[in-house]
Design a protein around this motif. Structure first.
Motif, PDB file in Angstrom:
ATOM      1  N   PRO A   1       0.815  -1.223   0.000  1.00  0.00           N
ATOM      2  CA  PRO A   1       0.000   0.000   0.000  1.00  0.00           C
ATOM      3  C   PRO A   1       0.846   1.270   0.000  1.00  0.00           C
ATOM      4  O   PRO A   1       0.421   2.295  -0.537  1.00  0.00           O
ATOM      5  CB  PRO A   1      -0.833  -0.118   1.281  1.00  0.00           C
ATOM      6  N   GLU A   2       2.042   1.219   0.576  1.00  0.00           N
ATOM      7  CA  GLU A   2       2.934   2.387   0.568  1.00  0.00           C
ATOM      8  C   GLU A   2       3.320   2.758  -0.861  1.00  0.00           C
ATOM      9  O   GLU A   2       3.341   3.941  -1.227  1.00  0.00           O
ATOM     10  CB  GLU A   2       4.202   2.102   1.371  1.00  0.00           C
ATOM     11  N   MET A   3       3.626   1.753  -1.664  1.00  0.00           N
ATOM     12  CA  MET A   3       4.007   2.017  -3.053  1.00  0.00           C
ATOM     13  C   MET A   3       2.840   2.573  -3.843  1.00  0.00           C
ATOM     14  O   MET A   3       3.010   3.434  -4.713  1.00  0.00           O
ATOM     15  CB  MET A   3       4.585   0.750  -3.683  1.00  0.00           C
ATOM     16  N   ALA A   4       1.634   2.099  -3.540  1.00  0.00           N
ATOM     17  CA  ALA A   4       0.446   2.621  -4.212  1.00  0.00           C
ATOM     18  C   ALA A   4       0.255   4.103  -3.889  1.00  0.00           C
ATOM     19  O   ALA A   4      -0.040   4.919  -4.773  1.00  0.00           O
ATOM     20  CB  ALA A   4      -0.782   1.825  -3.786  1.00  0.00           C
ATOM     21  N   ALA A   5       0.431   4.450  -2.629  1.00  0.00           N
ATOM     22  CA  ALA A   5       0.259   5.846  -2.213  1.00  0.00           C
ATOM     23  C   ALA A   5       1.280   6.749  -2.896  1.00  0.00           C
ATOM     24  O   ALA A   5       0.963   7.888  -3.288  1.00  0.00           O
ATOM     25  CB  ALA A   5       0.381   5.949  -0.696  1.00  0.00           C
TER      26      ALA A   5
ATOM     27  N   GLU B   1       2.058 -16.802  -4.255  1.00  0.00           N
ATOM     28  CA  GLU B   1       0.879 -16.027  -3.840  1.00  0.00           C
ATOM     29  C   GLU B   1      -0.082 -15.826  -5.000  1.00  0.00           C
ATOM     30  O   GLU B   1       0.327 -15.773  -6.169  1.00  0.00           O
ATOM     31  CB  GLU B   1       1.296 -14.652  -3.310  1.00  0.00           C
ATOM     32  N   ASP B   2      -1.356 -15.642  -4.674  1.00  0.00           N
ATOM     33  CA  ASP B   2      -2.364 -15.313  -5.670  1.00  0.00           C
ATOM     34  C   ASP B   2      -2.130 -13.875  -6.137  1.00  0.00           C
ATOM     35  O   ASP B   2      -2.174 -12.943  -5.327  1.00  0.00           O
ATOM     36  CB  ASP B   2      -3.751 -15.449  -5.034  1.00  0.00           C
ATOM     37  N   PRO B   3      -1.883 -13.653  -7.426  1.00  0.00           N
ATOM     38  CA  PRO B   3      -1.609 -12.287  -7.893  1.00  0.00           C
ATOM     39  C   PRO B   3      -2.753 -11.319  -7.631  1.00  0.00           C
ATOM     40  O   PRO B   3      -2.529 -10.132  -7.395  1.00  0.00           O
ATOM     41  CB  PRO B   3      -1.348 -12.466  -9.395  1.00  0.00           C
ATOM     42  N   GLU B   4      -3.989 -11.826  -7.657  1.00  0.00           N
ATOM     43  CA  GLU B   4      -5.135 -10.957  -7.370  1.00  0.00           C
ATOM     44  C   GLU B   4      -5.098 -10.464  -5.931  1.00  0.00           C
ATOM     45  O   GLU B   4      -5.466  -9.321  -5.635  1.00  0.00           O
ATOM     46  CB  GLU B   4      -6.443 -11.712  -7.628  1.00  0.00           C
ATOM     47  N   SER B   5      -4.633 -11.307  -5.030  1.00  0.00           N
ATOM     48  CA  SER B   5      -4.522 -10.922  -3.627  1.00  0.00           C
ATOM     49  C   SER B   5      -3.447  -9.843  -3.448  1.00  0.00           C
ATOM     50  O   SER B   5      -3.618  -8.894  -2.664  1.00  0.00           O
ATOM     51  CB  SER B   5      -4.178 -12.152  -2.777  1.00  0.00           C
ATOM     52  N   ILE B   6      -2.351  -9.984  -4.176  1.00  0.00           N
ATOM     53  CA  ILE B   6      -1.282  -8.983  -4.117  1.00  0.00           C
ATOM     54  C   ILE B   6      -1.797  -7.637  -4.617  1.00  0.00           C
ATOM     55  O   ILE B   6      -1.571  -6.594  -3.998  1.00  0.00           O
ATOM     56  CB  ILE B   6      -0.064  -9.434  -4.950  1.00  0.00           C
ATOM     57  N   ILE B   7      -2.517  -7.664  -5.738  1.00  0.00           N
ATOM     58  CA  ILE B   7      -3.067  -6.433  -6.298  1.00  0.00           C
ATOM     59  C   ILE B   7      -4.048  -5.789  -5.323  1.00  0.00           C
ATOM     60  O   ILE B   7      -4.072  -4.565  -5.159  1.00  0.00           O
ATOM     61  CB  ILE B   7      -3.736  -6.721  -7.662  1.00  0.00           C
TER      62      ILE B   7
ATOM     63  N   ASP C   1      -3.877  -5.953  -2.082  1.00  0.00           N
ATOM     64  CA  ASP C   1      -3.057  -5.315  -1.044  1.00  0.00           C
ATOM     65  C   ASP C   1      -2.519  -3.964  -1.518  1.00  0.00           C
ATOM     66  O   ASP C   1      -2.444  -2.999  -0.743  1.00  0.00           O
ATOM     67  CB  ASP C   1      -1.871  -6.216  -0.673  1.00  0.00           C
ATOM     68  N   ILE C   2      -2.135  -3.894  -2.785  1.00  0.00           N
ATOM     69  CA  ILE C   2      -1.618  -2.641  -3.336  1.00  0.00           C
ATOM     70  C   ILE C   2      -2.730  -1.591  -3.389  1.00  0.00           C
ATOM     71  O   ILE C   2      -2.557  -0.448  -2.956  1.00  0.00           O
ATOM     72  CB  ILE C   2      -1.028  -2.872  -4.748  1.00  0.00           C
ATOM     73  N   ARG C   3      -3.892  -1.997  -3.900  1.00  0.00           N
ATOM     74  CA  ARG C   3      -5.025  -1.074  -4.045  1.00  0.00           C
ATOM     75  C   ARG C   3      -5.448  -0.450  -2.715  1.00  0.00           C
ATOM     76  O   ARG C   3      -5.983   0.666  -2.677  1.00  0.00           O
ATOM     77  CB  ARG C   3      -6.225  -1.821  -4.648  1.00  0.00           C
ATOM     78  N   ALA C   4      -5.200  -1.163  -1.628  1.00  0.00           N
ATOM     79  CA  ALA C   4      -5.594  -0.668  -0.309  1.00  0.00           C
ATOM     80  C   ALA C   4      -4.907   0.640   0.049  1.00  0.00           C
ATOM     81  O   ALA C   4      -5.379   1.382   0.921  1.00  0.00           O
ATOM     82  CB  ALA C   4      -5.291  -1.723   0.757  1.00  0.00           C
ATOM     83  N   GLY C   5      -3.809   0.955  -0.632  1.00  0.00           N
ATOM     84  CA  GLY C   5      -3.093   2.193  -0.349  1.00  0.00           C
ATOM     85  C   GLY C   5      -3.591   3.389  -1.144  1.00  0.00           C
ATOM     86  O   GLY C   5      -3.055   4.488  -0.995  1.00  0.00           O
ATOM     87  N   LEU C   6      -4.603   3.194  -1.985  1.00  0.00           N
ATOM     88  CA  LEU C   6      -5.116   4.273  -2.833  1.00  0.00           C
ATOM     89  C   LEU C   6      -6.358   4.926  -2.240  1.00  0.00           C
ATOM     90  O   LEU C   6      -7.213   4.253  -1.665  1.00  0.00           O
ATOM     91  CB  LEU C   6      -5.456   3.726  -4.225  1.00  0.00           C
TER      92      LEU C   6
END
Length: 465
Positions: free
Chosen positions: A366-370, A389-395, A397-402
C-alpha cells in the motif's frame, strides 16, 4: 589441503574422517559432493544439511564436519587460502543503489586499466568473464571460490553487494574488506527481518566488523549514516548532497540525456540522471579516491559511465513516448525514480505501471500505491514475481493504499504483458511510462517456475521498433 587445516580456529567439528584426510573440494550442498570432497553440514533456512550427510558420503565425500553459518564461511575462506586478503575488496550495503554503485565501480576501474571482479545482483564477473548469479550475496563457498578465481586471473579489485540477509546469515564472515560503503536505509525485507530495528542491526554488522585499516564511506544525508559507524574501528569518510561532509555534490541541471553535477567544486557532465544517481556517483567518486585513483582521471571516467541494465533504462518510441524500465521495487526507490522522471520533464504525462513480489514484505504494497498516486498522472497495477501467492490478492493489497481519487486514475490488469501494452497504447502523446519492479530481470517467477519475460522485448514489440 588437510581437513585439520581447513577447520582450524573455525568452530567446525569433525563428524566423519580424520584430521589428516586430504580434501580436494568443499561443499554444503550434498548434490555437489565429489570424490575426496568435504561436506559441511549446516542448518539452513529451508533445510538442515545434517539430513543429507548420507547422500554426500554416497557421492564420494571423504569427510563431514558440523558447522554453524559462520564456521562454514571461515572454512571456505581457509580452503581457498583467504583470497579476499589478496584483493582490494569493496563492499556496499544499503536498501537502494547497491547494484548501480558496484557495477559502475567495476566499469570505472576497468576503464582506468585495472583488472576487476564484480559480485552483484545482476551478474558476477571475473575480469571480463560473466557468470550468472542467483542471490544479492552468494553463499560463502561460492564467494570465496570466485574471489580465488579473481586473484588467479590477476584481478586487483573486487566490488560486491552485501545484503542484510547475507550479513545476518554470516555469508561474508572472514572476508577482508578494504572499503565498506553505506548508501541508505529504507523500507525493505521486513518479511525476513520482521522489524526495521532488526534490519538496521543487520546492516550495521558490516561496519562493526570492519578492521581498523579499512575505510567506511557513509551517506551523511541518511539519518542512519552515523548510526552505521558507531563503534566502527575503520576510518570514516562522509558524502552528502545536502549538508557538510568530506565530499559534496549537487545537481546543476538534468534532462533525459544526463545531468550536470558540481562535484567537490568541479563541474562534471554524466549520462546518468536523478538525485539517487547523484548519490551513487558521489559514493563511487569517494571510493575511487580512497583507493588511490587520480582525481582528474576519475572525473573523466565518471562522465563516460552508463547506468546498469534495468536502471532508468529508456526506450523512445513513436508519438514522443518514453518508456522507462527500472528495478524500483521498494517505496523509496519508486519515489526516487518517479521524482526523477518528473524533474527531468515536468510537463510530460507521467504513467506508472508496477506490481509487488509475492511471498515478500506485504507492508510495502500500500505504501508504493500511495507514492504512485501522489506522483503519477495515471497508474497501472499488475503482477511482478507472484511466486506462490495469488496475484489478485497482491493487487488487492496494493489497491488498499489508494484513496478514491487514486482509484479513479488506476487500472488493474493482472497479466503484466497486457498491462504494459495497455499502459503504452492508452497513454497520450508525449508521455513518460515507468515500468517498475523488474529492471534487469528477464524472467517472471510464477509458483516456483521461472518463465521468460523480458520487458525490453515487449516494449519494442508494442512500439513497433
Amino acid at each position: 589441503m588437510k581437513l585439520s587445516e581447513i577447520i582450524k580456529n573455525t568452530g567446525a567439528s569433525i563428524l566423519k574422517g580424520s584430521p589428516e584426510t586430504e580434501i580436494s573440494a568443499i561443499c554444503s550442498d550434498s548434490r555437489k559432493a565429489t570424490e575426496g570432497s568435504l561436506f559441511i553440514a549446516t542448518a539452513g533456512c529451508s533445510a538442515d544439511g545434517h539430513d543429507f550427510i548420507a547422500d554426500a558420503l554416497s557421492r564420494g565425500a571423504a569427510a563431514v564436519v558440523d558447522a554453524d553459518r559462520k564456521a562454514l564461511a571461515l572454512c571456505a575462506d581457509k580452503f581457498y587460502s583467504h583470497p579476499s586478503g589478496e584483493l582490494e575488496l569493496v563492499g556496499i550495503t544499503g536498501t537502494n543503489g547497491k547494484t548501480t554503485t558496484v557495477t559502475l565501480l567495476y566499469n570505472l576501474f576497468r576503464s582506468l586499466g585495472y583488472e576487476c571482479g564484480l559480485l552483484s545482483t545482476i551478474a558476477n564477473f571475473v575480469g571480463a568473464h560473466r557468470l550468472e548469479t542467483a542471490n544479492t550475496t552468494a553463499d560463502p563457498i561460492t564467494i570465496n571460490s570466485l574471489l580465488r578465481e579473481m586473484v588467479d586471473a590477476g584481478c586487483q579489485y573486487c566490488f560486491m553487494e552485501v545484503s542484510s540477509i547475507g550479513l545476518e546469515q554470516e555469508r561474508v564472515a572472514g572476508l577482508e574488506f578494504r572499503i565498506g560503503i553505506f548508501s541508505n536505509l529504507t523500507h525493505d525485507h521486513l518479511d525476513y527481518h520482521k522489524t526495521f530495528a532488526e534490519y538496521l542491526r543487520c546492516k550495521k554488522l558490516f561496519f562493526d566488523n570492519l578492521p581498523k585499516k579499512a575505510t567506511a564511506i557513509i551517506n551523511a544525508d541518511d539519518r542512519n549514516g552515523m548510526v552505521m559507524v558507531q563503534n566502527c574501528a575503520a576510518k570514516v569518510v562522509s558524502y552528502s548532497c545536502r549538508s557538510v561532509a568530506d565530499h559534496n555534490c549537487r545537481i546543476l541541471e538534468q534532462s533525459f540525456e544526463g545531468m550536470m553535477l558540481k562535484l567537490d567544486g568541479t563541474e562534471v557532465w554524466t549520462r546518468l540522471i536523478g538525485a539517487h544517481n547523484a548519490y551513487n556517483l558521489l559514493a563511487i567518486y569517494c571510493t575511487a579516491l580512497e583507493l588511490g585513483a587520480d582525481r582528474d582521471e576519475v572525473l573523466l571516467a565518471l562522465s563516460r559511465l552508463e547506468s546498469a541494465k534495468g536502471r532508468l533504462e529508456t526506450i523512445r518510441g513513436p508519438r514522443d513516448l518514453a518508456v522507462v524500465i527500472d528495478y524500483a521495487h521498494t517505496p523509496d526507490a519508486l519515489e526516487n525514480v518517479l521524482g526523477t522522471l518528473r524533474a527531468v520533464s515536468p510537463k510530460r504525462n507521467l504513467v506508472c505501471c508496477f506490481g509487488c513480489g509475492g511471498d515478500r514484505d506485504k507492508t510495502k504494497r500500500p505504501e508504493m500505491a500511495a507514492i504512485a498516486e501522489k506522483m503519477a498522472d495515471r497508474i497501472f497495477i499488475t503482477s511482478d514475481n507472484c511466486r506462490t501467492e495469488d496475484p489478485e490478492s497482491i493487487i488487492s493489497d496494493i489497491r488498499a493504499g489508494l484513496s478514491p481519487e487514486g482509484l479513479s486514475k488506476t487500472v488493474c490488469i493482472t497479466d503484466r504483458r497486457e498491462a504494459i501494452r495497455a499502459a503504452i497504447t492508452l497513454s497520450p502523446d508525449s508521455s513518460t511510462i515507468l515500468l517498475a519492479g523488474k529492471g534487469h530481470e528477464t524472467y517472471q517467477i510464477i509458483g516456483k517456475e521461472y518463465h521468460h519475460f523480458d520487458e525490453r522485448e515487449i516494449v519494442k514489440e508494442v512500439l513497433g521498433l
